[in-house]
Design an enzyme around this catalytic site. Structure first.
Site, PDB file in Angstrom:
ATOM      1  CG  ASP A 194     -12.845 -69.205   3.736  1.00 53.47           C
ATOM      2  OD1 ASP A 194     -13.537 -70.105   4.260  1.00 53.47           O
ATOM      3  OD2 ASP A 194     -12.642 -68.110   4.265  1.00 53.47           O
ATOM      4  NE  ARG A 250       2.649 -70.113   4.354  1.00 53.08           N
ATOM      5  CZ  ARG A 250       3.454 -69.175   4.862  1.00 53.08           C
ATOM      6  NH1 ARG A 250       3.087 -68.496   5.920  1.00 53.08           N
ATOM      7  NH2 ARG A 250       4.618 -68.940   4.304  1.00 53.08           N
ATOM      8  CD  GLU A 254      -0.711 -80.705   0.185  1.00 59.01           C
ATOM      9  OE1 GLU A 254      -0.761 -81.900  -0.163  1.00 59.01           O
ATOM     10  OE2 GLU A 254      -0.253 -79.794  -0.537  1.00 59.01           O
TER      11      GLU A 254
END
Length: 232
Positions: free
Chosen positions: A134, A209, A211
């Protein structure tokens, strides 16, 4: 007060309702693989976590949907993998990978990894992954980013000499932050030789996912390899 804020967990723990298969795995498989935090004053012994002896222990912090972690574990049966992820939906996805691929070298810590790192002995990890964390892009939230001096202190203690820390991000703010903080830390070194060293995904890694989403939306991922400097 500042130390308390640094240790507070800000991420999500739950998302959409788990699929029925994943709910079942949370009830049956997760208790077999879950790592629990030891009592006060006790240490976690990593080598005893795995069914079979392992040559090295690798940690992925925030494994998301588990694609990268599962692929690494499948290709390196001689390595013990620990995935730390407080997001229940991510744990459910990883459990599906573990079951479908019959992976026996993964254990899961389902909470904020930082308090657990404090229970580890010195110099016990051979590799650490922090992939697309994050970014907390707002300036007032920069202390929430995992790459910060106090978290690098935690990692430096538990990583072996010359152990590898891989960091990837597609967020420009996080990339700049990482380049400002990690190379300046006295216990980590970054030695790129050419631009491809941070523009090309590591040869043994797989696309997660997150990336793939970055590529679809036109963002450019950056890949950094830091080494824990030798002690003494």
């Amino acid at each position: 007060m500042r130390d308390c804020k640094r240790r507070r967990f800000y991420g999500r723990r739950h998302g959409k309702t788990l699929r029925s298969v994943q709910r079942g795995l949370m009830d049956t498989l997760f208790p077999e693989l879950e790592i629990t935090r030891p009592g006060t004053g006790e240490q976690t012994t990593l080598q005893t976590l795995f069914r079979h002896p392992v040559k090295e222990v690798w940690l992925e912090i925030g494994f998301g949907g588990g694609e990268h972690l599962a692929a690494q574990a499948e290709s390196r049966q001689d390595v013990g993998f620990i995935g730390a992820e407080p997001f229940v939906n991510g744990i459910g996805k990883l459990l599906s990978h573990i079951q479908s691929r019959n992976l026996g070298n993964i254990r899961i810590y389902g909470d904020d990894v930082r308090p657990w790192l404090e229970t580890l002995p010195d110099a016990c990890l051979d590799r650490v992954f922090l992939l697309f964390p994050d970014p907390w892009p707002k300036t007032r939230h920069r202390e929430r980013r995992f790459i910060n001096p106090w978290n690098l202190d935690l990692l430096a203690r538990v990583m072996k000499d010359n152990a590898v820390l891989r960091v990837a991000s597609d967020d420009p703010t996080y990339v700049r932050h990482t380049l400002a903080v990690a190379p300046a830390h006295p216990l980590f070194r970054w030695s790129p030789e050419r631009p491809a060293d941070w523009r090309v995904r590591w040869a043994d890694a797989v696309e997660s996912r997150y990336e793939a989403k970055a590529h679809r939306e036109g963002r450019v991922p950056h890949y950094f390899t830091f080494h824990r400097t030798p002690r003494g």
